[in-house]
Each structure stands twice: as structure tokens, then as C-alpha cells.
Design a protein around this motif. Structure first.
Motif, PDB file in Angstrom:
ATOM      1  N   ILE A  32     -42.237  57.431 -27.444  1.00 24.65           N
ATOM      2  CA  ILE A  32     -43.327  57.111 -26.533  1.00 24.65           C
ATOM      3  C   ILE A  32     -44.492  58.055 -26.804  1.00 24.65           C
ATOM      4  CG2 ILE A  32     -44.027  56.892 -24.152  1.00 24.65           C
ATOM      5  CD1 ILE A  32     -41.380  55.881 -23.458  1.00 24.65           C
ATOM      6  N   THR A  33     -44.289  59.296 -26.556  1.00 24.18           N
ATOM      7  CA  THR A  33     -45.407  60.220 -26.755  1.00 24.18           C
ATOM      8  C   THR A  33     -45.005  61.395 -27.636  1.00 24.18           C
ATOM      9  OG1 THR A  33     -44.790  61.268 -24.705  1.00 24.18           O
ATOM     10  CG2 THR A  33     -46.586  59.685 -24.599  1.00 24.18           C
ATOM     11  N   MET A  88     -36.265  66.833 -21.107  1.00 25.59           N
ATOM     12  CA  MET A  88     -36.672  65.502 -21.558  1.00 25.59           C
ATOM     13  C   MET A  88     -36.654  65.425 -23.082  1.00 25.59           C
ATOM     14  SD  MET A  88     -40.243  63.382 -21.027  1.00 25.59           S
ATOM     15  CE  MET A  88     -40.379  63.436 -19.263  1.00 25.59           C
ATOM     16  N   LYS A  95     -46.807  65.622 -11.761  1.00 27.01           N
ATOM     17  CA  LYS A  95     -47.025  66.275 -13.056  1.00 27.01           C
ATOM     18  C   LYS A  95     -48.486  66.653 -13.197  1.00 27.01           C
ATOM     19  CE  LYS A  95     -47.643  62.087 -15.798  1.00 27.01           C
ATOM     20  NZ  LYS A  95     -46.999  61.073 -16.629  1.00 27.01           N
ATOM     21  N   HIS A  96     -48.805  67.567 -14.102  1.00 26.33           N
ATOM     22  CA  HIS A  96     -47.858  68.324 -14.918  1.00 26.33           C
ATOM     23  C   HIS A  96     -47.929  69.740 -14.396  1.00 26.33           C
ATOM     24  CE1 HIS A  96     -49.405  64.934 -17.354  1.00 26.33           C
ATOM     25  NE2 HIS A  96     -48.207  64.879 -17.877  1.00 26.33           N
ATOM     26  N   PHE A 105     -35.161  57.064 -20.055  1.00 29.47           N
ATOM     27  CA  PHE A 105     -36.479  56.500 -19.756  1.00 29.47           C
ATOM     28  C   PHE A 105     -36.982  55.716 -20.953  1.00 29.47           C
ATOM     29  CE2 PHE A 105     -39.863  59.004 -21.881  1.00 29.47           C
ATOM     30  CZ  PHE A 105     -39.102  60.016 -22.434  1.00 29.47           C
ATOM     31  N   PHE A 139     -46.941  71.086 -20.643  1.00 30.12           N
ATOM     32  CA  PHE A 139     -46.831  71.557 -22.024  1.00 30.12           C
ATOM     33  C   PHE A 139     -47.447  72.950 -22.234  1.00 30.12           C
ATOM     34  CE2 PHE A 139     -47.007  66.859 -23.197  1.00 30.12           C
ATOM     35  CZ  PHE A 139     -45.741  66.799 -23.741  1.00 30.12           C
ATOM     36  N   TRP A 173     -52.248  54.458 -21.046  1.00 29.14           N
ATOM     37  CA  TRP A 173     -50.961  54.590 -20.353  1.00 29.14           C
ATOM     38  C   TRP A 173     -50.504  53.312 -19.676  1.00 29.14           C
ATOM     39  CZ3 TRP A 173     -46.958  56.765 -21.374  1.00 29.14           C
ATOM     40  CH2 TRP A 173     -46.775  58.153 -21.443  1.00 29.14           C
ATOM     41  N   ASP A 199     -41.517  68.232 -19.729  1.00 28.08           N
ATOM     42  CA  ASP A 199     -42.258  67.154 -20.380  1.00 28.08           C
ATOM     43  C   ASP A 199     -41.565  66.841 -21.721  1.00 28.08           C
ATOM     44  OD1 ASP A 199     -44.070  65.195 -20.981  1.00 28.08           O
ATOM     45  OD2 ASP A 199     -45.818  66.375 -20.428  1.00 28.08           O
ATOM     46  N   TYR A 200     -42.063  65.834 -22.387  1.00 35.73           N
ATOM     47  CA  TYR A 200     -41.453  65.266 -23.592  1.00 35.73           C
ATOM     48  C   TYR A 200     -41.304  66.335 -24.692  1.00 35.73           C
ATOM     49  CZ  TYR A 200     -40.723  61.279 -26.830  1.00 35.73           C
ATOM     50  OH  TYR A 200     -40.224  60.354 -27.715  1.00 35.73           O
ATOM     51  N   ASP A 221     -43.048  55.863 -17.364  1.00 33.44           N
ATOM     52  CA  ASP A 221     -44.433  56.211 -17.054  1.00 33.44           C
ATOM     53  C   ASP A 221     -45.124  55.018 -16.412  1.00 33.44           C
ATOM     54  OD1 ASP A 221     -45.136  58.985 -18.185  1.00 33.44           O
ATOM     55  OD2 ASP A 221     -43.896  58.068 -19.734  1.00 33.44           O
TER      56      ASP A 221
HETATM   57  C1  BGC Z   1     -46.570  63.165 -21.197  1.00 35.97           C
HETATM   58  C2  BGC Z   1     -46.045  62.883 -19.808  1.00 35.97           C
HETATM   59  C3  BGC Z   1     -45.107  61.708 -19.816  1.00 35.97           C
HETATM   60  C4  BGC Z   1     -44.014  61.942 -20.825  1.00 35.97           C
HETATM   61  C5  BGC Z   1     -42.990  60.832 -20.891  1.00 35.97           C
HETATM   62  C6  BGC Z   1     -45.483  63.188 -22.230  1.00 35.97           C
HETATM   63  O1  BGC Z   1     -46.000  63.234 -23.501  1.00 35.97           O
HETATM   64  O2  BGC Z   1     -47.258  64.392 -21.190  1.00 35.97           O
HETATM   65  O3  BGC Z   1     -47.108  62.684 -18.933  1.00 35.97           O
HETATM   66  O4  BGC Z   1     -44.602  61.477 -18.540  1.00 35.97           O
HETATM   67  O5  BGC Z   1     -44.590  62.100 -22.100  1.00 35.97           O
HETATM   68  O6  BGC Z   1     -43.485  59.712 -21.500  1.00 35.97           O
END
Ligand code: BGC
Length: 766
Positions: free
Chosen positions: A63-64, A322, A212-213, A85, A259, A430, A291-292, A115
Motif C-alpha cells: 500500500i504505502t 505494522m 494518527k500520526h 489490513f 514516522f 488516499w 505506521d507502515y 485506510d
Molecule cells: C501511512 C499511514 C497509513 C499506513 C497504512 C502509512 O504509509 O503513513 O497513514 O495508515 O501507511 O496504509
């Protein structure tokens, strides 16, 4: 005898006291039941199973960040995973939940998160746009609908609200929050949590919020993504922490660590932040997720290898990891080596299990996923109707020279710009489950609203950007921008010819959704050059030029402000974008949004925010002056101040009336203005109350927002707007971080935005 008859007030108070006692007894009872349940469950768990609960994974889709998790399904059965997730949909979630509930040894359900940032399937405006509504009912309802749709698809946990205060529009994630003001951000944070969690998180349409965050992510140096945050404690407490605290007080069940570093220590391993502040000072009882891959990234911050940083994180108060699996792969070893204690692992496990309990997940989790609800509750007509309303309320009219807007519902319009006939850009940053195909383009919206009464001529006019670096980076996840193959000149020429045939030009321009949000910092926050060239050519035609602006952040719009006839800031409006924009362009709805983050004239003014300090040498704003706090080449003033936004009508404010010139102790001050609609349209106005404290034991901000009221006025109508001000509105953090007020003079300011207020002075003694 008379003395023995209790007054109605006393009876009510007694009833209230019984109710409060009953409620708190119930709460205590619930807490005891939860404790017994979780303790019994944990007594059966192995160490591996406990550590498994601390592990949050994705189902193999990045995802991110990078994809780290594999073999998820078999590991769920082994009890190595506590939450998942990135998947949604009743059938998919039920299938995975089944693995945990039927095939793992202790049948412990998973928690499913996502998210869900501004709507789930029905997409609402980006959060910065939602915040511009100044309407907490709409804010709460947007979160409630998102929760209803998300739960219909098997989710019980959302990574929202994002409550990071941001004063730097270069930072792309300013789009995900509520702007720059701590008091206003706190109102939004509360409303979001209430909307998500409802009266009980066990309700079938309620989810657990994840605030968050934590913390201060929006303070990233130079607005560069993931950058260092170094901040004084006073600024932290006064300006950045209040929205997190407000979300906590509203009952938020979970927090996500950020982060960034906070004064040298990465937030994810920051004991002061996650334990001393969050739990000890503020009394947070829920769980904290990283966070991720943020835990793994602590190694890049320079604090040691994965085992070392996992120890630090657990001891700091992080409960769930995470994606990175640092806890999963190292905690057992650390326990054997005496680097962590079993109590520390137990504590984190207990908090995760308690969250599942609070969500009602132990109560037939697989049965609670109802495929019928998915059909019934998702992307409904009502949800779309709401999306249209909230989008209309989020728009901010930045300029409207000679009443160019609203447009006549007749004649010919030249509709131009790369965002004018576009679906994919309507939803904003997002958006995971939102379907761009289901969104309404501006072109379609105009047709829906005015049908054939208006002749619409269309020309694309420009690509979103021709800048190869910006294009490649912004569209990296889309494998590049889909561009019109024609040259910029050909496209502009066609647009100019189209404009010449029309009565008015509507240019739908601005940022792509990919240009804000995570990993989308910009050093130049103008509209991309290809589109500015288009606007310049259109302006030269002499036709009235209306800009409908898409943006995930405040942009620098000095040229546009000078040359366009009207500018309507539409942010990224969501699923009903086109319909909402057309409603406003043609006057079916009179815009009333107000910006919640200052629009600078130039990036050189950043950080720029209304509640700044005075300095020892404040510039008066008049003429050239040496040795003052100013710039040689630009004014200190922003282009559009915090709280700014126009209407199709005009409002006149009276002077501020105070009910007393001086007060003592806990007396209440009543400040009143009358507001008159002096124009031709009915309209809403956000009447804003600011207070300044000119003399105090520390240097205070020039003013601070303390309240507002949104009033609706018919043409010619006058309303009195009164605010009750108490000493809690005067409190601030002093040099010892004590939150209190100090006696003296206060200036009450009421007005249409942070720069345009009427003032009255009052003395307040202890
Ligand atoms: C973001 C978060 C997000 C998480 C899960 C991270 O990169 O900073 O806001 O909830 O990824 O997708």
C-alpha cells in the motif's frame, strides 16, 4: 413545609447523579468483565501466540511501502498474526476471518483495518476540504457513513482521523488533515471519532478509530516527507498536541505512531511520547500501532538493528507492529536474552485483545459479516446525496470579481482544462475502495444540473503537467501520466478558439490527486506550468475566466488572483464532484466554505500561519521600513488568510458589544455582533471568534481561534450572534507547561476571517 419540596432542578440533578453513577458502574462492570475474559484467554496462550497478536500484516499487496508479508494465510492458522489490513469486501474478509476463528488453536479473531480516510466506497472531499465546511454535523456524518460502508465490507478498524497540525503546504499530507489551527483541529478530531465509533464500537455500523500520526508529523522540516521534527515543548503543547488529546477524550480506541523523530527520538520508540505523555499524562487506555514498517525504519534513524529497535519500541509502549514483523521475529529472542520482560509482552498483547473485545469481535466474528448489508449499505443513493452536500459545503470561493459567479443558466460556456472531463482525478488522494468510474466528472455534472439550457463547448487545453520530473514522480504508482499526444501549443490554441466562441470560460485546473497525500511534497506549490500557460492564454481572450481549482494543499495563486474573474476552490470533491461543482457554479448552492490553512503568496513565506507571535520588531504593514520583521521583496501577509472564504452574497458586521467591560474569576463574558446579509442571495456565514492576550508571562500568539458559529441569513436579514467566553478560553501553557489563564487585558475579535475582525477590549481579574 415549602423548604422540603425539592425544586425541579434538584430532582433533575439527583436523577442525573443516579444516571451518571449507573453509567460509571456499568463502565466499571464492563471493564471487569473484559479483564476477566482477556486474562483467562491469555492464561491459555503460548508466548508465540501472544507475540502473534502484536503482528499486523497486509495480504501481500503493497500500500504505502514495500511488501514484506508472505504466507499470511498459513500463519494466521498458526496464531502468528493479530490483524490484517488492506483487504475489504464481506466475502474476502469472512474467508480470512474463518481461518483465525475456525482453524487457529485458540480461535482468536483478527482485527481488520483499512485506510478509510474520506469515505470508503462513497468518497467525500479530501479531509482538508471537509474541514473547510466548518460544520461538525457534516464532519461526523461523513465518518459515520464511512464506518457504515466499511463495516458492511467486514472492516472494524480505520486508520483515521489524521489530526496532524500542518503549517507547511509543501507537505503533501496537509491534504489529509484539518489545517493549521489546534482548536479547530480538535473540533474536527472529536467529530470524526464520534462518527466512526458511534455510541458503542460493538454496533454493527461502528468501527474503531485510529488517531494518527502520533505525533507532530505535520511539523516535518521544510515540508519534506518523513523529515525531522524538532519543536519546543510550549509549541508542542499549545499548537500541535491538542487535536490528538481531543480525539483521545472523545474515546478513540487506538493511536498510530508517526514516522518522524520528535526531538531526536523516533516516535515509534519514543517512551516519552507513547507512555509518559499518552498514557500517564493523558490516560489513554487503548493500543498503539506503528505506521507502515516504521519500526524497521528506526534502524535507518540510527538506533540499532531490528532486534534492538523492537526492544526499544515495546518498552516505549508500542503494542502492534505494522507490516515490518520486527516484534514477531525478535521478541522471543529478546525475552530469552533478558532484554524485555514477559510482563511487557503481556501488556501489549492484553491491549490488542482488549481492542478486539471492545469491538465485539469475540462474539461470533464471522457471523457479524453480513453480505446482505454489503449490497444494501454501500454507495447508496442517500450516501451519494450526502457526498454531494458535503462537497458543496467544502468549496471555498476565493475570488468573485464583479459577481462573475453564479453563472447564468443560459448561453455558452467554454469548459476547459485537464480536470474538466475527468473521472479519475475527482476522488483525491488516499482512496482505496472508491471507484473513479462511479464519480461524476465536471462535464457530466454541468449537464446534469443545467441540461441543454447551457451550450457547453469543451477543450482539454493542457496536460496536468509537462514537467518530466514532477510527472514521473507524481504518477509513479499509475505507471505514468496518461497524456494527450498533442503538443502544448496545439491544445492551448484549441482551447483559445473554444473560449472565443463562449460567453464565459470555466477552467478546471490544478493538482492531480497524486500531487498531494503521502510522499507528495512539493517545493513549488503553483498550479503546474502547463496549466498556467493555458490560463494565461485564456485570460488574454478577455472573456470572463472562472477557475475551478483542484488542490490537496494551499497553492500560491498570486497570478490567478490577479487575472481570473473568479476562483472556486473545490479541493478534490469525491464521488459527486461534478454535480456539486455545477450546483455551486450555477447558484443552486451558495458557497460558504472557509479555508483552514493559510494560502501564502510565495513559498518563501512558509511556514505561514495566522496565530504567529508578534516578534520584538513587528512590521506595521505600511511602507518601507528598516529593522522590522519583514521581507525586502514581499509583504508579510498571506494571499488568503486562515478562515477566509467569500459568498455570492455579502455580510456586514457590527462592532463587538461586550456585556461588561471587566470581569472577575469565573464570570462569563458575552460578546455579541450583529451580522447582516447585504447582498441578493441567501447565504451562510462562519462567524469567527478570536482572542488575544497582549500581556502575559510568555510571548503569546497575536490571536487564537476560540469559537465560531455558522449562521444562515436571507437577503436583508440581520441576526445577532453571541458567544459566551469563559476563563477556559483564556488558558494557555506557560513556561512551566502549566495550563492556566493570567489576569489582565484581553482583546475579543469577531469577524469573517482571521485578518478581518472587529475588536473590543476587556479586563479580567482573578
Ligand atoms: C501511512 C499511514 C497509513 C499506513 C497504512 C502509512 O504509509 O503513513 O497513514 O495508515 O501507511 O496504509
Amino acid at each position: 413545609m415549602k423548604n422540603y419540596i425539592p425544586s425541579l432542578r434538584m430532582v433533575l440533578l439527583a436523577v442525573l447523579a443516579v444516571a451518571v453513577n449507573y453509567a460509571s458502574a456499568q463502565t466499571k462492570n464492563d471493564a471487569i468483565k473484559m479483564n476477566v475474559f482477556v486474562t483467562q484467554l491469555m492464561s491459555k496462550m503460548t508466548l508465540d501466540e501472544k507475540i502473534g497478536q502484536l503482528n499486523l500484516v497486509t495480504m501481500g499487496r503493497a500500500i504505502t511501502g514495500s511488501v514484506v508479508n508472505s504466507g499470511v494465510e498459513s500463519r494466521i492458522k498458526k496464531g502468528e498474526i493479530g490483524g490484517v489490513f488492506g483487504i475489504y469486501g464481506a466475502a474476502d474478509v469472512a474467508k480470512i476471518q474463518d481461518l483465525a476463528v475456525r482453524e487457529s488453536r485458540l480461535h482468536i479473531p483478527l482485527i481488520f483495518g483499512l485506510d478509510v480516510i474520506h469515505g470508503h466506497r462513497t468518497i467525500f472531499p479530501i479531509p482538508l476540504g471537509i474541514s473547510a465546511t466548518w460544520d461538525m454535523d457534516l464532519v461526523e456524518q461523513s465518518a459515520h457513513i464511512a464506518a457504515k460502508e466499511a463495516t458492511a465490507e467486514g472492516l472494524k478498524w480505520v486508520f483515521s482521523p489524521m489530526v496532524d497540525i500542518a503549517r507547511d503546504p509543501r507537505w503533501g499530507r496537509i491534504s489529509e488533515g484539518s489545517g493549521e489551527d489546534p482548536w479547530y483541529g480538535s473540533q474536527v478530531a472529536k467529530a470524526m471519532v464520534k462518527g466512526y465509533q458511534g455510541s458503542s464500537m460493538t454496533n454493527p455500523d461502528a468501527v474503531m478509530a485510529c488517531v494518527k500520526h502520533f505525533a507532530l508529523y505535520g511539523g516535518a522540516e521544510a515540508g519534506r516527507e518523513y523529515n525531522t521534527v524538532d519543536m519546543s515543548l510550549i509549541r508542542m503543547y499549545q499548537d500541535y498536541l491538542p487535536p490528538y488529546k481531543a480525539a483521545l477524550d472523545a474515546g478513540a480506541g487506538s493511536f498510530m505512531s508517526s514516522f518522524n523523530t520528535v526531538n531526536g527520538m523516533p516516535a515509534t520508540v519514543n517512551k516519552w511520547l507513547l507512555t509518559d505523555l499518552l498514557r500517564k499524562q493523558w490516560g489513554f487506555k487503548g493500543f498503539v500501532v506503528s505506521d507502515y514498517t516504521a519500526l524497521n525504519e528506526v534502524t535507518s534513524h540510527g538506533l540499532g538493528d531490528l532486534q534492538t529497535v523492537s526492544v526499544l519500541a515495546l518498552k516505549a509502549g508500542l503494542d502492534m507492529d505494522m507490516v515490518g514483523e520486527g516484534f514477531l521475529t525478535t521478541l522471543k529472542k529478546s525475552l530469552n536474552e533478558g532484554k524485555v520482560t514477559l510482563q511487557e509482552i503481556d501488556m501489549a498483547c492484553k491491549r490488542v485483545l482488549e481492542a478486539k473485545y471492545k469491538l465485539g469481535l469475540f462474539n461470533k466474528p464471522d457471523k457479524s459479516i453480513d453480505p446482505e448489508r454489503e449490497k444494501r449499505d454501500v454507495l447508496t443513493d442517500d450516501n451519494r446525496k450526502f457526498a454531494r452536500t458535503i462537497a458543496e459545503h467544502s468549496f471555498v470561493l476565493l475570488k468573485n470579481q464583479a459577481q462573475t459567479l453564479p453563472l447564468k443558466k443560459s448561453g455558452t460556456i467554454a469548459l476547459v482544462g485537464p480536470l474538466a472531463n475527468n473521472h479519475s482525478e475527482m476522488l483525491g488522494t488516499w482512496v482505496i475502495a472508491g471507484d473513479p468510474e462511479k464519480s461524476v466528472s465536471v462535464m457530466d455534472g454541468i449537464k446534469n444540473v443545467v441540461g441543454n439550457n447551457v451550450n457547453v463547448l469543451y477543450a482539454r487545453g493542457a496536460n496536468i503537467t509537462e514537467d518530466s520530473l514532477l510527472g514521473a514522480r507524481a504518477f509513479a504508482l499509475n505507471n505514468g501520466q496518461i497524456k494527450d499526444k498533442r503538443s502544448p501549443k496545439e491544445m492551448i490554441d484549441e482551447a483559445v478558439e473554444t473560449a472565443k466562441k463562449a460567453d464565459v470560460v470555466v477552467a478546471v485546473v490544478g493538482e492531480s490527486a497524486n500531487m498531494s497525500g503521502e510522499s507528495s511534497s512539493r517545493s513549488d506549490i503553483r498550479i503546474p506550468e502547463s496549466q498556467r500557460d493555458l490560463l494565461k492564454a485564456l485570460a488574454k481572450t478577455g472573456k470572463p475566466l472562472v477557475i475551478v481549482l483542484f488542490n490537496g494543499r494551499p497553492l500560491t495563486l498570486t497570478w490567478e488572483d490577479e487575472h481570473a474573474s473568479a476562483i472556486l476552490d473545490a479541493w478534490a470533491p469525491g464521488t459527486e464532484a461534478g454535480n456539486a461543482i455545477a450546483d455551486v457554479l450555477f447558484g443552486n448552492y451558495n458557497p460558504a466554505g472557509k479555508i483552514t490553512a493559510t494560502f501564502p503568496r510565495s513559498v518563501g513565506q512558509i511556514p505561514i500561519y495566522y496565530n504567529h507571535k508578534n516578534t520584538g520588531r513587528p512590521y506595521s504593514g505600511k511602507g518601507p521600513a528598516k529593522f522590522k520583521s519583514d521581507y525586502l521583496d514581499i509583504s508579510n501577509d498571506p494571499l488568503y488568510p486562515f478562515g477566509y472564504g467569500l459568498s455570492y452574497t455579502t455580510f456586514n458586521y457590527s462592532d463587538v458589544k461586550l456585556n461588561k467591560p471587566s470581569l472577575k474569576g469565573n464570570e462569563i463574558l458575552k460578546a455579541t455582533v450583529t451580522v447582516t446579509n447585504t447582498g441578493k442571495y441567501a447565504g451562510e456565514e462562519v462567524v469567527q471568534l478570536y482572542i488575544s492576550d497582549p500581556v502575559a508571562s510568555i510571548s503569546r500568539s497575536v490571536k487564537e481561534l476560540k469559537n465560531y458559529q455558522k449562521v444562515t441569513l436571507q437577503p436583508g436579514e440581520t441576526k445577532e450572534v453571541a458567544f459566551n467566553i469563559t476563563t477556559s478560553d483564556l488558558k494557555f501553557y506557560n513556561n512551566e507547561l502549566v495550563y492556566d489563564w493570567e489576569p489582565g487585558q484581553f482583546i475579543v475579535q469577531i469577524g469573517t476571517n482571521s485578518s478581518d475582525t472587529h475588536t473590543a477590549s476587556v479586563q479580567w481579574s482573578k
